[in-house]
Design an enzyme around this catalytic site. Sequence first.
Site, mmCIF file in Angstrom:
data_model
loop_
_atom_site.group_PDB
_atom_site.id
_atom_site.type_symbol
_atom_site.label_atom_id
_atom_site.label_comp_id
_atom_site.label_asym_id
_atom_site.label_seq_id
_atom_site.Cartn_x
_atom_site.Cartn_y
_atom_site.Cartn_z
ATOM 1 N N LYS A 167 90.423 11.353 53.639
ATOM 2 C CA LYS A 167 89.963 10.022 53.223
ATOM 3 C C LYS A 167 90.452 9.694 51.802
ATOM 4 C CE LYS A 167 85.613 11.142 53.760
ATOM 5 N NZ LYS A 167 85.803 12.561 54.166
ATOM 6 N N ARG A 188 77.100 7.058 55.099
ATOM 7 C CA ARG A 188 77.064 8.441 55.533
ATOM 8 C C ARG A 188 76.067 8.642 56.675
ATOM 9 N NH1 ARG A 188 80.565 11.147 51.901
ATOM 10 N NH2 ARG A 188 80.276 13.382 52.079
ATOM 11 N N ARG A 223 92.069 22.866 48.740
ATOM 12 C CA ARG A 223 92.066 21.609 47.955
ATOM 13 C C ARG A 223 91.896 21.883 46.469
ATOM 14 N NH1 ARG A 223 88.279 16.713 49.726
ATOM 15 N NH2 ARG A 223 86.569 18.214 49.716
ATOM 16 N N ARG A 282 86.561 21.743 43.414
ATOM 17 C CA ARG A 282 85.203 21.216 43.497
ATOM 18 C C ARG A 282 84.177 22.329 43.723
ATOM 19 N NH1 ARG A 282 85.388 16.152 47.494
ATOM 20 N NH2 ARG A 282 83.403 17.086 48.092
ATOM 21 N N ARG A 310 78.388 21.006 55.297
ATOM 22 C CA ARG A 310 78.832 19.599 55.245
ATOM 23 C C ARG A 310 79.370 19.142 56.591
ATOM 24 N NH1 ARG A 310 82.566 20.556 50.395
ATOM 25 N NH2 ARG A 310 83.517 18.580 50.922
HETATM 26 P P1 ADP Z 1 88.533 13.962 52.149
HETATM 27 O O1 ADP Z 1 88.568 12.930 51.049
HETATM 28 O O2 ADP Z 1 88.441 13.343 53.513
HETATM 29 O O3 ADP Z 1 87.504 15.015 51.931
HETATM 30 P P2 ADP Z 1 91.110 14.849 51.042
HETATM 31 O O4 ADP Z 1 91.923 13.604 51.030
HETATM 32 O O5 ADP Z 1 90.577 15.342 49.757
HETATM 33 O O6 ADP Z 1 89.937 14.720 52.154
HETATM 34 O O7 ADP Z 1 91.986 16.001 51.734
HETATM 35 C C1 ADP Z 1 91.497 17.344 51.829
HETATM 36 C C2 ADP Z 1 92.637 18.314 51.495
HETATM 37 O O8 ADP Z 1 93.596 18.316 52.573
HETATM 38 C C3 ADP Z 1 93.416 17.965 50.234
HETATM 39 O O9 ADP Z 1 93.791 19.185 49.598
HETATM 40 C C4 ADP Z 1 94.645 17.198 50.745
HETATM 41 O O10 ADP Z 1 95.785 17.390 49.900
HETATM 42 C C5 ADP Z 1 94.880 17.837 52.122
HETATM 43 N N1 ADP Z 1 95.296 16.868 53.160
HETATM 44 C C6 ADP Z 1 94.937 15.576 53.298
HETATM 45 N N2 ADP Z 1 95.492 15.020 54.392
HETATM 46 C C7 ADP Z 1 96.218 16.013 54.991
HETATM 47 C C8 ADP Z 1 97.040 16.082 56.196
HETATM 48 N N3 ADP Z 1 97.190 15.009 56.996
HETATM 49 N N4 ADP Z 1 97.618 17.266 56.471
HETATM 50 C C9 ADP Z 1 97.440 18.354 55.670
HETATM 51 N N5 ADP Z 1 96.696 18.366 54.548
HETATM 52 C C10 ADP Z 1 96.083 17.211 54.199
HETATM 53 P P1 ADP Z 2 84.219 14.844 51.178
HETATM 54 O O1 ADP Z 2 85.333 13.983 50.626
HETATM 55 O O2 ADP Z 2 84.572 16.285 51.194
HETATM 56 O O3 ADP Z 2 83.690 14.319 52.472
HETATM 57 P P2 ADP Z 2 82.523 13.547 49.201
HETATM 58 O O4 ADP Z 2 83.215 13.619 47.902
HETATM 59 O O5 ADP Z 2 82.590 12.264 49.966
HETATM 60 O O6 ADP Z 2 83.032 14.748 50.127
HETATM 61 O O7 ADP Z 2 80.983 13.910 49.045
HETATM 62 C C1 ADP Z 2 80.568 15.071 48.355
HETATM 63 C C2 ADP Z 2 79.055 15.143 48.366
HETATM 64 O O8 ADP Z 2 78.515 13.999 47.682
HETATM 65 C C3 ADP Z 2 78.415 15.092 49.739
HETATM 66 O O9 ADP Z 2 78.339 16.377 50.355
HETATM 67 C C4 ADP Z 2 77.023 14.532 49.416
HETATM 68 O O10 ADP Z 2 76.194 15.531 48.842
HETATM 69 C C5 ADP Z 2 77.332 13.531 48.303
HETATM 70 N N1 ADP Z 2 77.596 12.166 48.845
HETATM 71 C C6 ADP Z 2 78.758 11.462 48.769
HETATM 72 N N2 ADP Z 2 78.629 10.264 49.331
HETATM 73 C C7 ADP Z 2 77.343 10.186 49.781
HETATM 74 C C8 ADP Z 2 76.583 9.192 50.460
HETATM 75 N N3 ADP Z 2 77.120 8.023 50.828
HETATM 76 N N4 ADP Z 2 75.289 9.492 50.774
HETATM 77 C C9 ADP Z 2 74.713 10.647 50.422
HETATM 78 N N5 ADP Z 2 75.380 11.632 49.791
HETATM 79 C C10 ADP Z 2 76.685 11.408 49.459
#
Ligand code: ADP
Ligand code: ADP
Length: 218
Positions: A13, A88, A127, A161, A172
Amino acid sequence: MNIILLGPPGAGKGTQAKNLELSKGLVHLSTGDMLRTAAKNKTPCGLEAKKLMDRGELVSDFVVMEIVSERLDEKDARGGFILDGVPRNVVQAHMLDDALAEKGLAIDCVVEIVADDEALVERIGGRFACASCGKGYHKEFKTPKVEGVCDKCGGTEFSVRADDTPDTVRNRLGVYHKKTEPLVHYYEKQGILKKVDGMADINTVASQIESAIEGCDK
Ligand code: ADP
Ligand code: ADP
Ligand code: ZN
């Protein structure tokens, strides 16, 4: 255009939102980033949120939606935004619809990035991000062009992170399936849901998302 990127932790995302910022001129609004900033600044809400984030639990709907609603009132959001990490759960989706309606806004498109849990554990395990500008990388799938140097700002410090540990990631993923995945149905019913294959490589996912968004524009 106002977009929601929906998908489990590690689906891509954040990566894809940054891409859309550049290609479509939209602002990326990540609730995870907002909460991590609040935690870093040690605000009361931030400190409370950090405890839950470190365990992989969701932060209070009211706290998150208050932050989002205020952020949507800033001028730049009026040119179109990408929501990453919110809503969420179904309560947040209703709260978001109400807040947007009050502001005379609406969501045009929800893109679900579909990916397998196994791949997500691997992605989150690799990551890392630039400590200065926050640009995201992966130790195998998206390394900086010059090892140890951020492509965007030249920074040489990187961070991982606190919640990207194997136990928290598993929690998660469980929270995602139980609480967030029902939103797929919520937005399907509204007729604005598109799905893309998040298992493809980063550039392929980016072009799938661009086509999905064009589909919503019609
Ligand atoms: P999210 O915001 O959904 O948690 P991220 O964009 O941070 O996910 O991506 C998670 C990890 O996977 C990062 O280290 C990113 O560089 C890598 N990543 C993202 N998209 C892809 C993909 N299509 N294939 C392989 N690795 C990816
Ligand atoms: P990822 O990209 O790996 O899905 P996020 O950065 O979106 O993770 O979220 C990290 C953490 O922040 C979540 O596990 C939760 O604890 C909190 N969080 C983020 N967005 C929300 C939301 N909309 N509602 C509740 N908790 C949230
Ligand atoms: Zn950087």
